[in-house]
Design a protein around this motif. Structure first.
Motif: not given
Length: 677
Positions: A527-528, A645-646, A649, A653
């Motif tokens: 995802r990252e 990051r949350q 996101e 993103q």
């Protein structure tokens, strides 16, 4: 040793002994008949093989039969010159063909030798040589095709191994045939020499040693020599024909008889034309009408029957297909099949069909294979098979990319144009249709062929439509890679790792973590945009910390720290300074105080005012870096990295968030902005 192995060995030894030991005429007759039978058997087998490798022993058989034939020639020569007799088989062939006229028999023998030597043997030798050359030249391409099918998931490792072995065997076979055909050529030359020896030697021995008159010697030895040549050349002709059939036969689903009847007589209308032509020859030429009419009538009737049979088969096939469709609709499985969702779909309008049509020069399928290889190398992910289909509901030049049935991207292409992206400044001499590059959203122009060179000289990045599609598809796969990695795909990666590191996998799964836990960690990395190709390091880290925590977020942080060298090289070039946006102490403290615990793990709960302030200041710093042509990277402490990051996101993103522990100690860091409350 088995009886058949001993029999073959004794047979080879017996062939050699035939050249030395005297053989009675009755045994020679049996051996000559065996030679003819063996040649007929080889010809029939060659006609009924579907592919050359089904008769892979043929090159060795070619050498053995040639040696056997030469041994028979030596034996018959000894009897002809020693006893003026060579058994019933030789005498029968000589008298039956010559009919009391040695000249006729001699001419027939020469015709057979010429046919074998110049036509069949020379042609087979040339075809074998060309076949060997092309087989060897095609090996790399065939190997690449097998690798492509394996990477595309069309075949498994066992099937790929079998195909590679088949390619190697084909190369060995055609190479052996190229060499063995030289022996057949030498055998034809040896037959002519033996004929001359038998004739000249027979005349001399018959007149000087046996007291024959000249005419008796000519009659006797001519008859025996011609019989010996014919009884030798007929099997040689059959085996030479077999060699030609083997090397000229392409792989098919049937034997030679099936292929001839199914392919030569596949067009009844053409047979009507042949029938009419034969009939006209009998009417308008001196060829008698009664000679051509029966053949013309037979061909016409055969064409009529074949046409009827083809029409009947076509009707039966259509009925069978309709029944199958009706049965599929009625069956319960037909509804279940509709529930299947393809992982990745690429749909396009009818105007873009040339992209995927290889007959029109389209190379989209080859590009997709390369995309799957690129994703495997860069991300460590085996991309599922990409479904390609046309969709009449789309505009002619439109295409869409779907992930699990949902559209995630799309665009429009102009096939006869090129997409030109500005280098940062516009050139008035470069004109075209304004558009937007679909993968990154950059402003671009569709330009024609005449403007392409001018745009390249002006510094524009110019790409063709297939490259635009390939780039867009690659970026969409990378962006949604975490959605494509399910438990089944994770199990495939685990099984592949287990082949090389069985102890590591057994220690981690299932005693420490389940496949689902591993899948969550891998998905968070993807995802990252962190590659999971280094599965050994990832599994080692999860095995070390999995006994302390099962939280996938925490495990992911440990794995990221273990992949520090990979992450550092991903975002910095050798010797360059990493320019980052750092997080101030007030913001770090605020995020740390806002962390909440739940049954599913920990999460950050910032108040709306603080969240809006963070978004605003991050956006200012990120835009400033983007305008200066630099990649924005946010750097923070390891304790709050996953929580920051949350926060980012949902709206940011694609902005990488790194911690100090994820960077190598030797990398030089320069802070170009600070985000604080």
């Amino acid at each position: 040793m088995k009886i058949k192995e001993i029999s073959v060995l004794l047979g080879i030894i017996g062939i050699v002994l035939m050249m030395i030991l005297p053989i009675p005429s009755w045994l020679l007759d049996i051996l000559l008949v065996i030679n003819i039978s063996l040649a007929m058997m080889i010809l029939l087998v060659a006609m009924n093989t579907k592919e050359a490798l089904q008769f892979s022993i043929f090159p060795a058989m070619l050498l053995i039969t040639t040696l056997f034939r030469l041994a028979l020639n030596v034996s018959t020569t000894k009897l002809i010159l020693g006893e003026a007799s060579a058994g019933n088989v030789v005498a029968t062939f000589g008298s039956w063909v010559s009919q009391g006229q040695p000249v006729v028999g001699f001419i027939v023998f020469l015709i057979l030798v010429v046919v074998q030597f110049i036509v069949i043997t020379k042609g087979s030798e040339r075809v074998a040589e060309v076949g060997a050359r092309f087989t060897l030249d095609a090996m790399p391409g065939k190997q690449m095709s097998i690798d492509a099918d394996l990477n595309a998931g069309l075949i498994n490792e066992q099937q790929a191994r079998e195909r590679r072995r088949k390619i190697e065997r084909e190369a060995d076979f055609y190479g052996a045939m190229d060499g063995a055909s030289k022996f057949v050529k030498g055998d034809a030359i040896a037959s002519i020499i033996i004929l001359v020896i038998n004739l000249v030697g027979g005349f001399i021995i018959g007149i000087s040693m046996k007291g024959m008159s000249f005419m008796d010697a000519v009659s006797t030895y001519s008859l025996l020599t011609i019989g010996d040549g014919l009884v030798s050349q007929i099997p040689a002709l059959l085996i030479s024909t077999s060699a030609g059939l083997i090397v000229t036969r392409a792989s098919s689903e049937g034997n030679l008889a099936d292929d001839i009847t199914s392919q030569l007589f596949i067009y009844p209308k053409l047979i009507y034309i042949v029938s009419g032509t034969i009939l006209l020859l009998g009417i308008f030429t001196p060829i008698h009408f009664l000679t051509t009419f029966p053949l013309a009538a037979a061909l016409g009737y055969a064409a009529y029957k074949m046409q009827k049979n083809m029409d009947r088969k076509q009707v039966a096939q259509e009925q069978q297909e309709e029944e199958q469709q009706i049965e599929e609709v009625r069956s319960p499985e037909s509804v279940i099949n509709l529930l299947q969702v393809d992982p990745i779909e690429f749909e396009f309008g009818y105007g873009l069909i040339p992209l995927a049509d290889t007959q029109q020069g389209g190379d989209l399928l080859d590009r997709i294979i390369m995309i799957r290889r690129q994703c495997a190398l860069e991300m460590g992910l085996v991309v599922p098979v990409i479904r390609i289909r046309d969709n009449i509901q789309l505009r002619p030049n439109e295409y869409v990319i779907k992930i699990k049935g949902n559209t995630v991207g799309g665009g429009e292409l102009l096939l006869n144009h090129y997409l030109a992206m500005s280098p940062g400044y516009d050139d008035d001499s470069v004109t075209g249709i304004e558009t937007q590059e679909p993968a990154f959203g950059l402003p671009a122009l569709w330009i024609d062929e005449a403007t392409k060179e001018r745009a390249e000289l002006a510094g524009y990045t110019v790409v063709d439509p297939p490259s635009v599609v390939a780039t867009h598809l690659t970026e969409m796969i990378k962006k949604h890679a975490h959605e494509l990695l399910g438990r089944q795909e994770t199990k495939t990666l685990v099984d592949n790792l287990k082949e090389s590191y069985p102890i590591l996998v057994d220690e981690l799964i299932p005693s420490v973590l389940s496949v689902g836990d591993v899948q969550k960690v891998l998905a968070k990395l993807l995802r990252e945009k962190i590659s999971i190709r280094d599965m050994v390091t990832i599994f080692e880290t999860m095995a070390d910390y999995g006994s302390y925590t099962k939280d996938p977020d925490v495990l992911t942080e440990y794995v990221r720290q273990a992949l520090s060298r990979q992450i550092t090289q991903q975002y910095t070039n050798q010797g360059e300074t990493m320019k980052v946006i750092t997080v101030g102490p007030m913001l770090e403290k605020k995020i740390a105080e806002s962390v909440q615990q739940s049954d599913q793990g920990s999460y950050v709960a910032l108040d709306p005012v603080s969240t809006q302030t963070v978004y605003q200041k991050l956006t200012e710093q990120i835009n400033r870096l983007i305008q200066s042509g630099q990649q924005p990277i946010v750097l923070t402490s390891p304790t709050i990295r996953m929580y920051l990051r949350q926060v980012m996101e949902r709206t940011m993103q694609d902005i990488p968030v790194l911690s100090y522990s994820e960077l190598e100690p030797n990398v030089e860091i320069q802070s170009v902005g600070v985000v604080n409350l």
